[in-house]
Design a protein around this motif. Structure first.
Motif, PDB file in Angstrom:
ATOM      1  N   GLY A   1      -3.721  -1.944   0.294  1.00 47.87           N
ATOM      2  CA  GLY A   1      -4.684  -2.958   0.667  1.00 47.87           C
ATOM      3  C   GLY A   1      -6.083  -2.518   0.270  1.00 47.87           C
ATOM      4  N   PRO A   2      -7.121  -3.274   0.684  1.00 46.53           N
ATOM      5  CA  PRO A   2      -8.478  -3.005   0.211  1.00 46.53           C
ATOM      6  C   PRO A   2      -9.231  -1.949   0.997  1.00 46.53           C
ATOM      7  CG  PRO A   2      -8.460  -4.993   1.527  1.00 46.53           C
ATOM      8  CD  PRO A   2      -7.034  -4.546   1.425  1.00 46.53           C
ATOM      9  N   GLU A   3      -8.684  -1.493   2.139  1.00 47.65           N
ATOM     10  CA  GLU A   3      -9.435  -0.546   2.965  1.00 47.65           C
ATOM     11  C   GLU A   3      -8.484   0.392   3.699  1.00 47.65           C
ATOM     12  OE1 GLU A   3     -11.530  -2.576   6.074  1.00 47.65           O
ATOM     13  OE2 GLU A   3      -9.928  -4.045   6.356  1.00 47.65           O
ATOM     14  N   PRO A   4      -8.913   1.659   3.890  1.00 41.28           N
ATOM     15  CA  PRO A   4      -8.085   2.591   4.661  1.00 41.28           C
ATOM     16  C   PRO A   4      -8.276   2.362   6.153  1.00 41.28           C
ATOM     17  CG  PRO A   4     -10.047   3.716   3.846  1.00 41.28           C
ATOM     18  CD  PRO A   4     -10.106   2.304   3.329  1.00 41.28           C
ATOM     19  N   LEU A   5      -7.168   2.213   6.875  1.00 47.41           N
ATOM     20  CA  LEU A   5      -7.209   1.928   8.303  1.00 47.41           C
ATOM     21  C   LEU A   5      -6.275   2.883   9.047  1.00 47.41           C
ATOM     22  CD1 LEU A   5      -6.735  -1.960   8.153  1.00 47.41           C
ATOM     23  CD2 LEU A   5      -8.908  -0.738   8.357  1.00 47.41           C
ATOM     24  N   HIS A   6      -6.681   3.313  10.251  1.00 49.47           N
ATOM     25  CA  HIS A   6      -5.715   3.974  11.108  1.00 49.47           C
ATOM     26  C   HIS A   6      -5.229   2.966  12.154  1.00 49.47           C
ATOM     27  CE1 HIS A   6      -9.090   4.226  13.756  1.00 49.47           C
ATOM     28  NE2 HIS A   6      -9.487   5.461  13.471  1.00 49.47           N
TER      29      HIS A   6
ATOM     30  N   ASN B   1      -2.467  10.045   3.251  1.00 45.83           N
ATOM     31  CA  ASN B   1      -2.282   8.666   2.793  1.00 45.83           C
ATOM     32  C   ASN B   1      -3.557   7.836   2.921  1.00 45.83           C
ATOM     33  OD1 ASN B   1      -0.726   6.673   1.604  1.00 45.83           O
ATOM     34  ND2 ASN B   1      -0.062   5.818   3.557  1.00 45.83           N
ATOM     35  N   ALA B   2      -4.696   8.490   3.024  1.00 44.01           N
ATOM     36  CA  ALA B   2      -5.980   7.771   3.055  1.00 44.01           C
ATOM     37  C   ALA B   2      -6.357   7.391   1.627  1.00 44.01           C
ATOM     38  CB  ALA B   2      -7.051   8.635   3.698  1.00 44.01           C
ATOM     39  N   VAL B   3      -5.525   6.557   1.039  1.00 41.37           N
ATOM     40  CA  VAL B   3      -5.607   6.225  -0.389  1.00 41.37           C
ATOM     41  C   VAL B   3      -5.804   4.720  -0.550  1.00 41.37           C
ATOM     42  CG1 VAL B   3      -4.327   6.178  -2.570  1.00 41.37           C
ATOM     43  CG2 VAL B   3      -4.128   8.168  -1.040  1.00 41.37           C
ATOM     44  N   VAL B   4      -6.749   4.336  -1.392  1.00 45.55           N
ATOM     45  CA  VAL B   4      -6.920   2.940  -1.782  1.00 45.55           C
ATOM     46  C   VAL B   4      -7.001   2.896  -3.304  1.00 45.55           C
ATOM     47  CG1 VAL B   4      -8.482   0.960  -1.761  1.00 45.55           C
ATOM     48  CG2 VAL B   4      -8.052   2.229   0.347  1.00 45.55           C
ATOM     49  N   THR B   5      -6.172   2.054  -3.915  1.00 43.07           N
ATOM     50  CA  THR B   5      -6.174   1.914  -5.371  1.00 43.07           C
ATOM     51  C   THR B   5      -6.558   0.484  -5.752  1.00 43.07           C
ATOM     52  OG1 THR B   5      -3.893   1.114  -5.718  1.00 43.07           O
ATOM     53  CG2 THR B   5      -4.197   3.499  -5.378  1.00 43.07           C
TER      54      THR B   5
ATOM     55  N   GLU C   1      -5.230   9.971  13.678  1.00 40.77           N
ATOM     56  CA  GLU C   1      -6.449   9.530  13.002  1.00 40.77           C
ATOM     57  C   GLU C   1      -6.243   9.337  11.502  1.00 40.77           C
ATOM     58  OE1 GLU C   1      -9.564   8.804  14.446  1.00 40.77           O
ATOM     59  OE2 GLU C   1      -8.230   8.799  16.195  1.00 40.77           O
ATOM     60  N   GLY C   2      -5.026   9.529  11.048  1.00 38.72           N
ATOM     61  CA  GLY C   2      -4.742   9.361   9.623  1.00 38.72           C
ATOM     62  C   GLY C   2      -4.862   7.914   9.190  1.00 38.72           C
ATOM     63  N   LYS C   3      -5.661   7.666   8.178  1.00 38.98           N
ATOM     64  CA  LYS C   3      -5.859   6.307   7.681  1.00 38.98           C
ATOM     65  C   LYS C   3      -4.910   6.024   6.525  1.00 38.98           C
ATOM     66  CE  LYS C   3     -10.508   5.622   9.388  1.00 38.98           C
ATOM     67  NZ  LYS C   3     -11.752   4.842   9.204  1.00 38.98           N
ATOM     68  N   GLN C   4      -4.596   4.743   6.362  1.00 38.77           N
ATOM     69  CA  GLN C   4      -3.671   4.328   5.307  1.00 38.77           C
ATOM     70  C   GLN C   4      -4.161   3.016   4.692  1.00 38.77           C
ATOM     71  OE1 GLN C   4       0.630   5.287   6.221  1.00 38.77           O
ATOM     72  NE2 GLN C   4      -0.070   4.920   8.312  1.00 38.77           N
TER      73      GLN C   4
ATOM     74  N   SER D   1       1.712   1.742   3.574  1.00 36.52           N
ATOM     75  CA  SER D   1       2.295   1.215   4.809  1.00 36.52           C
ATOM     76  C   SER D   1       2.133  -0.305   4.878  1.00 36.52           C
ATOM     77  CB  SER D   1       1.612   1.875   6.014  1.00 36.52           C
ATOM     78  OG  SER D   1       2.159   1.409   7.222  1.00 36.52           O
ATOM     79  N   PHE D   2       3.204  -0.985   5.284  1.00 36.94           N
ATOM     80  CA  PHE D   2       3.202  -2.442   5.348  1.00 36.94           C
ATOM     81  C   PHE D   2       2.406  -2.932   6.565  1.00 36.94           C
ATOM     82  CE2 PHE D   2       7.566  -3.351   3.177  1.00 36.94           C
ATOM     83  CZ  PHE D   2       7.208  -2.546   2.114  1.00 36.94           C
TER      84      PHE D   2
END
Length: 286
Positions: A193-198, A253-257, A160-163, A136-137
């Motif tokens: 990005g560097p961290e999962p955020l809702h 989508n609580a994914v960080v690569t 509460e879904g983080k992205q 997500s942008f």
């Protein structure tokens, strides 16, 4: 020559600028619709995905394409049209902007089904290819700037879904690397990005930047569907939005690569740094 489609949009304008700054020849393709302005010396070509002749003109002398399509309703048709014209023009490589989660099954549906069809066509095109799947942008928060300026809550479609919220400039930087370095051919990068955020996390960070609270209000899928349809959005686009939002709401989508860092050699920007750069858009009085 590198053709950039979607050149006046959120990602495309940065691709054009970065290519120019790197000394590469860039041609900006636009249909002439309002968007972000380009520098006055930019090579601009007017073309439409639904006009094959205009695509042929746009692709004259081009060796690489940044392929970004944003149809009003989800369809791979624009990607397929550009790819057909690119093959005829003997273009050698393409970088396709797709989306995170493309092709994943979610209940009885496929996430990003139209992106999947376009990705398949890119991989089968005979050209060297790279696929970018951003999360997500960060810039999506600009949709709520007028609400935030008015002190109203931000609608939260993902609960509460983080992205792994990503700065569009990082997407553009990876695209430029892929367009100018053959080492990225055949790669599919998931960009985060560097961290999962809702959404409440984003609101908290933005509140730090503008110096006042930013509230959120949960918008369940059924309510979101009604509101989007009432706004005039095409029904197919509404359903794609609801599917993607529900998928993220469910935590998929609580994914960080580390793909951005692997390509660029630096960490991706944070949502906070993006918000600081766009502070003026959110400042207002209650």
């Amino acid at each position: 020559m590198i053709l950039v489609t979607g050149a006046t949009g959120t990602v495309g304008r940065h691709v054009v600028q970065l290519l120019q700054q790197g000394g590469h020849r860039a041609r900006a393709m636009t249909r002439g619709r309002p968007g972000h302005p380009l520098p006055p010396d930019t090579d601009v070509v007017r073309a439409d995905f639904d006009d094959p002749d205009s695509l042929r003109r746009a692709l004259t002398g081009v060796h690489s394409v940044f392929l970004l399509t944003a149809p009003a309703a989800p369809t791979p048709d624009h990607d397929l049209a550009l790819l057909a014209a690119a093959r005829s023009a003997h273009v050698t490589s393409v970088v396709k902007l797709s989306a995170i989660g493309t092709g994943e099954r979610f209940g009885t549906v496929t996430v990003g089904a139209w992106h999947q069809a376009a990705e398949d066509a890119v991989r089968a095109s005979g050209m060297a290819w790279t696929v970018l799947r951003p999360s997500s942008f960060a810039s999506n928060f600009l949709h709520w700037a007028s609400l935030i300026r008015a002190g109203q809550p931000v609608p939260n479609l993902t609960g509460e879904g983080k992205q792994g919220i990503i700065d569009p400039r990082d997407i553009a930087a990876v695209a430029v690397a892929a367009l100018t370095d053959p080492a990225h051919a055949g790669m599919t990068y998931t960009l985060t990005g560097p961290e999962p955020l809702h959404v409440p996390d984003q609101a908290t960070r933005l509140a730090q930047v503008i110096g006042r609270p930013v509230d959120t209000t949960d918008l369940p899928p059924a309510v979101a569907r009604q509101q989007l349809l009432a706004s005039g959005m095409p029904s197919a686009a509404v359903e794609a939005t609801i599917i993607g939002s529900a998928w993220a709401r469910a935590g998929h989508n609580a994914v960080v690569t580390d793909d951005v860092e692997k390509v660029l050699g630096r960490a991706p920007a944070t949502f906070l740094s993006w918000a600081q750069r766009h502070r003026e858009a959110f400042i207002g009085t209650r």
